[in-house]
Design an enzyme around this catalytic site. Structure first.
Site, PDB file in Angstrom:
ATOM      1  N   LYS A 197      33.290  39.702  46.473  1.00 41.13           N
ATOM      2  CA  LYS A 197      34.003  41.069  46.598  1.00 41.13           C
ATOM      3  C   LYS A 197      33.459  41.498  47.995  1.00 41.13           C
ATOM      4  CE  LYS A 197      37.268  41.231  43.879  1.00 41.13           C
ATOM      5  NZ  LYS A 197      38.760  40.755  44.112  1.00 41.13           N
ATOM      6  N   HIS A 216      44.955  41.323  48.497  1.00 42.90           N
ATOM      7  CA  HIS A 216      44.194  41.368  47.088  1.00 42.90           C
ATOM      8  C   HIS A 216      45.258  40.904  46.106  1.00 42.90           C
ATOM      9  CE1 HIS A 216      41.922  43.192  43.281  1.00 42.90           C
ATOM     10  NE2 HIS A 216      41.753  41.835  43.691  1.00 42.90           N
ATOM     11  N   SER A 234      42.902  44.652  38.064  1.00 40.88           N
ATOM     12  CA  SER A 234      42.452  43.934  37.051  1.00 40.88           C
ATOM     13  C   SER A 234      43.017  44.391  35.703  1.00 40.88           C
ATOM     14  CB  SER A 234      40.898  44.332  36.910  1.00 40.88           C
ATOM     15  OG  SER A 234      40.200  43.512  35.848  1.00 40.88           O
ATOM     16  N   LYS A 238      47.417  39.135  37.073  1.00 40.30           N
ATOM     17  CA  LYS A 238      47.803  38.521  38.120  1.00 40.30           C
ATOM     18  C   LYS A 238      47.172  37.166  38.031  1.00 40.30           C
ATOM     19  CE  LYS A 238      44.986  40.543  41.159  1.00 40.30           C
ATOM     20  NZ  LYS A 238      43.960  39.701  41.533  1.00 40.30           N
ATOM     21  N   THR A 239      46.181  36.715  37.506  1.00 41.60           N
ATOM     22  CA  THR A 239      45.827  35.368  37.317  1.00 41.60           C
ATOM     23  C   THR A 239      46.431  34.881  36.394  1.00 41.60           C
ATOM     24  OG1 THR A 239      43.433  36.255  37.909  1.00 41.60           O
ATOM     25  CG2 THR A 239      43.697  33.848  36.725  1.00 41.60           C
ATOM     26  N   ARG A 318      33.905  36.978  32.431  1.00 37.51           N
ATOM     27  CA  ARG A 318      34.640  36.400  33.324  1.00 37.51           C
ATOM     28  C   ARG A 318      34.201  34.788  33.457  1.00 37.51           C
ATOM     29  NH1 ARG A 318      38.133  38.997  37.228  1.00 37.51           N
ATOM     30  NH2 ARG A 318      37.718  41.377  36.790  1.00 37.51           N
TER      31      ARG A 318
END
Length: 528
Positions: A197, A216, A234, A238-239, A318
């Site tokens: 980041k 972003h 988050s 999105k992913t 993660r």
């Protein structure tokens, strides 16, 4: 810091028998295991734990205030100033600390488009940190390494802890960006996401001057070459939504939109993996293998398998892996100008519609708002009710410049390229968190597919009264009763009250922006 001093520091950090430069993935894995930094899961992924810091530390992030940054940076709660002399003194201490340890150096790039890419060098005291950045940044070809000259250097010293009274930090942790020396100095935290980041913040500082809109967002591309962008904080999907078997993935988190189209800043993905399953997210599930890094994921002591449902260390578990581990990734990560832009919000208030088509003014309003919601129990201090989270441009912690810089760039590109903009609620329907139910991923995917391939644009649209959003009356493969949020609530009066509550929170947040009246008027319609 004089040129001689800078050269001495760089030589200490990148030369000598204690420096291991540009090791291969197997070599980095072997080093991390031998040093006791990490272990191997049954699927081959390297597993590391970050101790008390299991996420970013925004309170400990600073930008050096000097002639370069004084009038450019949007100073405030997010972009905290740090004195140059304090930075230099802390840098000297960190260099002395690093000189006594084995170091792992990686030469990489940020930016898939060669016109705009940024050469980056990482100096790390953990081998697993070096593997992390190797998999997340863009890996040079062997022929490029000889001419690689870092424009920014990341120095990651997790074992060095600051003394606030001496060093001018707020705690033992620090993330310092110096745009004059072109150094990112990180210490007192093992959380690897700080490295990723920090470079995103650098790109957000540098690229607007080069006519590139830094974003972003995730991005993918369809069989017909149509690019779509997915903005969201988050936990909004999105992913998950961009890793679509029917489309090719450009990238999952950070992109630039320049004169030629969209390009990925990264060469890998950093996916949240709480409750990850092969059934729900097969692409991500299968991407986690040898060469990947699992962060704070619990491993079954008997089988060695990752237990993605166990969040004893943190909910922010993660996985980091190279983008080529995704079967249908676009390499290099470059696409054309987007035809669709989607804003994702996990609305725990249960008010926003599952999908709505935005006018340009509404797009600007919701981009500046950057809304999602936090849930009770996910953070210390949260009560029993959902808490709205507004992150300007869906990227507030990473924006060194004023919000209007990024918002104006979005508006210009939407108008220039005629992209459709959609608001997608991946949160709750039929009631707020605790009473309603989470939006089905199957239905959300169906709505996103219909929006991107143009079928949804052919539907009839009506205006819902609470936010003035244009919502479809039908969508292929989605029950019609889900599309209007008020109709999905058993108690309509309760919905109206909840809508007024959320509208007030939107309006209170938006009051800080110096926005045109047409954009301000595109917000919610009910607030009393």
């Amino acid at each position: 810091m004089g040129a001689a001093t800078a050269a001495t520091y760089f030589r200490i950090l990148t030369e000598g028998p204690h420096v291991h430069r540009n090791l291969s993935t197997p070599q980095l894995v072997e080093a991390a295991l031998a040093r006791g930094e990490a272990s191997l899961a049954a699927n081959g992924a390297l597993v590391a734990y970050t101790g008390s810091r299991t996420g970013r530390s925004p309170r400990d992030k600073f930008i050096v205030e000097d002639e370069e940054t004084r009038t450019r940076v949007d100073w405030g709660k997010v972009n905290q100033p740090f004195p140059p002399e304090k930075f230099e003194a802390l840098l000297e201490r960190v260099v002395r600390h690093m000189a006594e340890r084995d170091l792992y150096v990686m030469d990489l790039f940020a930016g898939a488009d060669p016109t705009y890419r940024l050469p980056v060098t990482l100096v790390a005291e953990y081998a697993w940190h070096a593997l992390f950045v190797k998999q997340l940044f863009i890996r040079p070809e062997m022929s490029e390494l000889a001419s690689h000259a870092a424009e920014f250097t990341i120095i990651a010293a997790p074992e060095f802890e600051a003394v606030p009274e001496r060093d001018g930090t707020l705690s033992s942790t620090f993330i310092l960006s110096d745009f004059t020396r072109k150094i990112i100095l990180i210490g007192g935290t093992k959380y690897a996401g700080e490295m990723k980041k920090s470079i995103f913040g650098v790109m957000n500082y540098l690229l607007p001057e080069r006519d590139v809109f830094p974003m972003h967002c995730s991005a993918n591309i369809g069989p017909e070459g149509d690019t779509a962008l997915f903005f969201g904080l988050s936990g909004t999907g999105k992913t998950t939504l961009s890793a679509d078997p029917l489309r090719m993935l450009i990238g999952d988190d950070e992109h630039g939109w320049g004169p030629k189209g969209v390009f990925n800043f990264e060469g890998g993905c950093y996916a949240k993996c709480v409750d990850l399953s092969e059934e729900k997210e097969p692409q991500i599930f299968h991407a986690i293998r040898f060469g990947s890094v699992l962060e704070n994921v619990v491993i079954n002591a008997r089988t060695g398998e990752p237990d993605y449902s166990d969040i004893r260390h943190t909910e922010n578990t993660r996985a980091a892996y190279p983008i080529e581990f995704i079967e249908n990734a676009v390499i290099p990560g470059i696409g054309g100008h987007p035809k669709n832009v989607l804003f994702l919000a996990a609305d725990a208030f249960g008010v926003l519609p599952p999908i709505a088509r935005l006018t340009p003014e509404q797009a600007m309003y919701h981009f500046l708002s950057g809304y999602t919601a936090k849930l009770a129990g996910t953070e210390a201090g949260l009560g029993s009710e959902p808490v709205p989270e507004f992150s300007t441009c869906f990227a507030s912690p990473f924006l060194p410049l004023a919000p209007r810089v990024y918002a104006e760039m979005l508006g210009e590109r939407l108008r220039q390229h005629g992209a459709d903009c959609w608001l997608v609620n991946t949160g709750w329907t039929g009631g707020a968190f605790g009473a309603g139910r989470r939006m089905s991923l199957k239905h959300t995917r169906a709505m996103v597919h219909a929006a991107i391939d143009g079928r949804l644009a052919q539907a009839e649209f009506v205006t819902e009264p609470a936010f003035g959003l244009s919502i479809p009356t039908s969508c292929p493969d989605v029950p019609a009763e889900l599309l209007n949020p008020r109709n999905a609530w058993p108690d309509k009066h309760a919905y109206d009250a909840q809508a007024r509550l959320l509208a007030k929170k939107f309006e209170a947040n938006f009051a800080k922006f110096d926005a045109l009246e047409s954009i301000r008027a595109a917000g919610p319609r009910v607030s009393r």
